[in-house]
Design a protein around this motif. Structure first.
Motif, PDB file in Angstrom:
ATOM      1  N   ILE A  42       0.747  -1.086  -0.222  1.00 54.00           N
ATOM      2  CA  ILE A  42      -0.065  -0.085  -0.028  1.00 54.00           C
ATOM      3  C   ILE A  42       0.775   1.102   0.007  1.00 54.00           C
ATOM      4  CG2 ILE A  42      -1.716   1.431   1.478  1.00 54.00           C
ATOM      5  CD1 ILE A  42      -2.733  -1.480   2.419  1.00 54.00           C
ATOM      6  N   VAL A  43       1.829   1.338   0.908  1.00 58.33           N
ATOM      7  CA  VAL A  43       2.606   2.343   1.075  1.00 58.33           C
ATOM      8  C   VAL A  43       3.861   2.513   0.364  1.00 58.33           C
ATOM      9  CG1 VAL A  43       1.777   2.971   3.125  1.00 58.33           C
ATOM     10  CG2 VAL A  43       3.522   1.666   3.057  1.00 58.33           C
ATOM     11  N   GLY A  44       4.484   1.381  -0.244  1.00 54.94           N
ATOM     12  CA  GLY A  44       5.707   1.261  -0.942  1.00 54.94           C
ATOM     13  C   GLY A  44       6.899   1.034  -0.044  1.00 54.94           C
ATOM     14  N   GLY A  45       7.974   0.468  -0.332  1.00 57.66           N
ATOM     15  CA  GLY A  45       9.233   0.196   0.236  1.00 57.66           C
ATOM     16  C   GLY A  45       9.752  -0.920   0.439  1.00 57.66           C
ATOM     17  N   GLU A  46      11.078  -1.272   0.893  1.00 58.38           N
ATOM     18  CA  GLU A  46      11.532  -2.655   0.927  1.00 58.38           C
ATOM     19  C   GLU A  46      10.715  -3.336   1.875  1.00 58.38           C
ATOM     20  OE1 GLU A  46      15.870  -5.046   1.958  1.00 58.38           O
ATOM     21  OE2 GLU A  46      15.749  -2.885   2.219  1.00 58.38           O
ATOM     22  N   ILE A  47      10.604  -4.673   1.815  1.00 55.81           N
ATOM     23  CA  ILE A  47       9.999  -5.793   2.667  1.00 55.81           C
ATOM     24  C   ILE A  47      11.046  -6.385   3.276  1.00 55.81           C
ATOM     25  CG2 ILE A  47       8.276  -7.613   2.932  1.00 55.81           C
ATOM     26  CD1 ILE A  47       7.090  -6.625   0.349  1.00 55.81           C
ATOM     27  N   LYS A  48      11.628  -5.899   4.264  1.00 54.90           N
ATOM     28  CA  LYS A  48      12.860  -6.394   4.917  1.00 54.90           C
ATOM     29  C   LYS A  48      12.703  -7.789   5.463  1.00 54.90           C
ATOM     30  CE  LYS A  48      16.744  -5.169   7.151  1.00 54.90           C
ATOM     31  NZ  LYS A  48      17.862  -6.021   6.835  1.00 54.90           N
ATOM     32  N   GLY A  49      11.736  -8.207   5.914  1.00 55.79           N
ATOM     33  CA  GLY A  49      11.480  -9.835   6.111  1.00 55.79           C
ATOM     34  C   GLY A  49      11.655 -10.584   5.206  1.00 55.79           C
ATOM     35  N   SER A  51      13.404  -9.817   2.078  1.00 57.26           N
ATOM     36  CA  SER A  51      14.881  -9.579   2.051  1.00 57.26           C
ATOM     37  C   SER A  51      15.747 -10.447   2.838  1.00 57.26           C
ATOM     38  CB  SER A  51      15.445  -8.168   1.929  1.00 57.26           C
ATOM     39  OG  SER A  51      14.522  -7.380   1.067  1.00 57.26           O
ATOM     40  N   ASP A  52      15.645 -10.491   3.990  1.00 55.18           N
ATOM     41  CA  ASP A  52      16.232 -11.319   4.903  1.00 55.18           C
ATOM     42  C   ASP A  52      16.230 -12.694   4.609  1.00 55.18           C
ATOM     43  OD1 ASP A  52      17.176  -8.939   6.077  1.00 55.18           O
ATOM     44  OD2 ASP A  52      15.890  -8.921   7.898  1.00 55.18           O
ATOM     45  N   MET A  53      14.770 -13.110   4.413  1.00 57.33           N
ATOM     46  CA  MET A  53      14.845 -14.571   4.103  1.00 57.33           C
ATOM     47  C   MET A  53      15.427 -15.130   2.764  1.00 57.33           C
ATOM     48  SD  MET A  53      11.065 -16.447   3.346  1.00 57.33           S
ATOM     49  CE  MET A  53      10.844 -15.775   1.606  1.00 57.33           C
ATOM     50  N   MET A  54      15.277 -14.085   1.863  1.00 64.17           N
ATOM     51  CA  MET A  54      16.009 -14.507   0.643  1.00 64.17           C
ATOM     52  C   MET A  54      17.507 -14.570   0.588  1.00 64.17           C
ATOM     53  SD  MET A  54      13.266 -15.501  -1.214  1.00 64.17           S
ATOM     54  CE  MET A  54      14.189 -15.797  -2.856  1.00 64.17           C
ATOM     55  N   ALA A  55      18.198 -13.667   1.565  1.00 66.48           N
ATOM     56  CA  ALA A  55      19.512 -13.639   1.605  1.00 66.48           C
ATOM     57  C   ALA A  55      19.754 -14.838   2.649  1.00 66.48           C
ATOM     58  CB  ALA A  55      20.050 -12.496   2.452  1.00 66.48           C
ATOM     59  N   GLU A  56      19.091 -15.283   3.429  1.00 65.82           N
ATOM     60  CA  GLU A  56      19.517 -16.637   4.105  1.00 65.82           C
ATOM     61  C   GLU A  56      19.372 -17.864   3.401  1.00 65.82           C
ATOM     62  OE1 GLU A  56      20.771 -17.405   7.116  1.00 65.82           O
ATOM     63  OE2 GLU A  56      21.161 -15.355   7.295  1.00 65.82           O
ATOM     64  N   ALA A  57      18.370 -17.733   2.200  1.00 65.47           N
ATOM     65  CA  ALA A  57      18.094 -18.874   1.402  1.00 65.47           C
ATOM     66  C   ALA A  57      19.203 -18.976   0.332  1.00 65.47           C
ATOM     67  CB  ALA A  57      16.722 -18.735   0.291  1.00 65.47           C
ATOM     68  N   ARG A  58      19.723 -17.766  -0.065  1.00 65.13           N
ATOM     69  CA  ARG A  58      20.980 -17.835  -1.144  1.00 65.13           C
ATOM     70  C   ARG A  58      22.282 -18.369  -0.300  1.00 65.13           C
ATOM     71  NH1 ARG A  58      18.304 -13.150  -2.811  1.00 65.13           N
ATOM     72  NH2 ARG A  58      19.637 -11.894  -1.261  1.00 65.13           N
ATOM     73  N   LYS A  59      22.324 -17.950   0.719  1.00 63.17           N
ATOM     74  CA  LYS A  59      23.593 -18.346   1.640  1.00 63.17           C
ATOM     75  C   LYS A  59      23.541 -19.991   2.004  1.00 63.17           C
ATOM     76  CE  LYS A  59      25.959 -17.678   6.233  1.00 63.17           C
ATOM     77  NZ  LYS A  59      25.638 -16.803   7.216  1.00 63.17           N
ATOM     78  N   LEU A  60      22.318 -20.459   2.215  1.00 62.44           N
ATOM     79  CA  LEU A  60      22.107 -21.918   2.243  1.00 62.44           C
ATOM     80  C   LEU A  60      22.480 -22.602   1.084  1.00 62.44           C
ATOM     81  CD1 LEU A  60      21.749 -24.241   4.250  1.00 62.44           C
ATOM     82  CD2 LEU A  60      19.068 -23.877   3.781  1.00 62.44           C
ATOM     83  N   ALA A  61      21.953 -21.939  -0.012  1.00 60.50           N
ATOM     84  CA  ALA A  61      21.855 -22.920  -1.369  1.00 60.50           C
ATOM     85  C   ALA A  61      23.407 -22.800  -1.959  1.00 60.50           C
ATOM     86  CB  ALA A  61      21.218 -22.292  -2.315  1.00 60.50           C
ATOM     87  N   ILE A  62      24.357 -21.903  -1.456  1.00 65.19           N
ATOM     88  CA  ILE A  62      25.721 -21.665  -1.948  1.00 65.19           C
ATOM     89  C   ILE A  62      26.341 -22.713  -1.031  1.00 65.19           C
ATOM     90  CG2 ILE A  62      27.936 -20.098  -1.863  1.00 65.19           C
ATOM     91  CD1 ILE A  62      25.940 -17.932  -2.822  1.00 65.19           C
ATOM     92  N   HIS A  63      26.060 -22.710   0.134  1.00 61.58           N
ATOM     93  CA  HIS A  63      26.919 -23.537   1.292  1.00 61.58           C
ATOM     94  C   HIS A  63      26.754 -25.130   0.859  1.00 61.58           C
ATOM     95  CE1 HIS A  63      28.056 -25.055   5.002  1.00 61.58           C
ATOM     96  NE2 HIS A  63      27.255 -25.949   5.168  1.00 61.58           N
ATOM     97  N   ARG A  64      25.491 -25.514   0.549  1.00 59.20           N
ATOM     98  CA  ARG A  64      25.288 -26.903   0.057  1.00 59.20           C
ATOM     99  C   ARG A  64      25.934 -27.180  -1.414  1.00 59.20           C
ATOM    100  NH1 ARG A  64      18.827 -26.911   1.671  1.00 59.20           N
ATOM    101  NH2 ARG A  64      18.941 -27.358   3.848  1.00 59.20           N
ATOM    102  N   MET A  65      26.133 -26.281  -2.178  1.00 54.62           N
ATOM    103  CA  MET A  65      26.708 -26.315  -3.472  1.00 54.62           C
ATOM    104  C   MET A  65      28.098 -26.635  -3.268  1.00 54.62           C
ATOM    105  SD  MET A  65      27.463 -23.762  -6.547  1.00 54.62           S
ATOM    106  CE  MET A  65      28.172 -22.458  -5.146  1.00 54.62           C
ATOM    107  N   VAL A  66      28.670 -25.789  -1.914  1.00 55.39           N
ATOM    108  CA  VAL A  66      30.137 -25.890  -1.749  1.00 55.39           C
ATOM    109  C   VAL A  66      30.590 -27.187  -1.281  1.00 55.39           C
ATOM    110  CG1 VAL A  66      31.805 -25.036  -0.292  1.00 55.39           C
ATOM    111  CG2 VAL A  66      30.750 -23.408  -1.576  1.00 55.39           C
ATOM    112  N   GLU A  67      29.579 -27.663  -0.112  1.00 62.92           N
ATOM    113  CA  GLU A  67      29.664 -28.952   0.144  1.00 62.92           C
ATOM    114  C   GLU A  67      29.892 -30.358  -1.033  1.00 62.92           C
ATOM    115  OE1 GLU A  67      27.526 -28.797   4.781  1.00 62.92           O
ATOM    116  OE2 GLU A  67      26.243 -29.180   2.905  1.00 62.92           O
ATOM    117  N   GLU A  68      28.908 -29.954  -1.808  1.00 64.67           N
ATOM    118  CA  GLU A  68      28.965 -31.138  -2.725  1.00 64.67           C
ATOM    119  C   GLU A  68      30.087 -30.932  -3.680  1.00 64.67           C
ATOM    120  OE1 GLU A  68      26.593 -31.639  -6.913  1.00 64.67           O
ATOM    121  OE2 GLU A  68      25.204 -31.179  -5.200  1.00 64.67           O
TER     122      GLU A  68
END
Length: 106
Positions: A42-49, A51-68
């Motif tokens: 309604i009012v615009g702006g970043e949805i911090k929750g 953004s944080d969720m997707m940053a953690e998801a990227r970090k976890l996916a990269i970590h799993r790729m590195v383990e492999e």
């Protein structure tokens, strides 16, 4: 573990290709984030929750790729990419993938 989005690493030689590696995770929305998202819609702006969720998801996916990659005996990943997909209205998948290689300084 060195991770690059390029096909080569400056100053290094690829001495062995170990193959394709990937890591992924599926994240779901949280009711609190949904309420915040609705208000931000309604009012615009970043949805911090989110953004944080997707940053953690990227970090976890990269970590799993590195383990492999490490399990294959690699010390680097070249051509790394990130991709996301919506699985259903409340869930998204993040996948990190690339080519596991052994590199040595030139």
């Amino acid at each position: 573990m060195m991770i690059v989005t390029t096909e080569q690493v400056a100053g290094y030689e690829i001495t062995e290709v170990k193959g394709y590696v990937k890591g992924s995770t599926i994240q779901t929305k949280h009711i609190g984030r949904d309420i915040t998202a609705a208000l931000k819609g309604i009012v615009g702006g970043e949805i911090k929750g989110y953004s944080d969720m997707m940053a953690e998801a990227r970090k976890l996916a990269i970590h799993r790729m590195v383990e492999e990659a490490e399990a294959k005996g690699a010390n680097a990943i070249v051509g790394m990419r990130l991709q996301s997909a919506t699985l259903m209205s409340a869930a998204a998948e993040i996948i990190a993938y690339g080519t596991a290689v052994v590199i040595e300084a030139e």
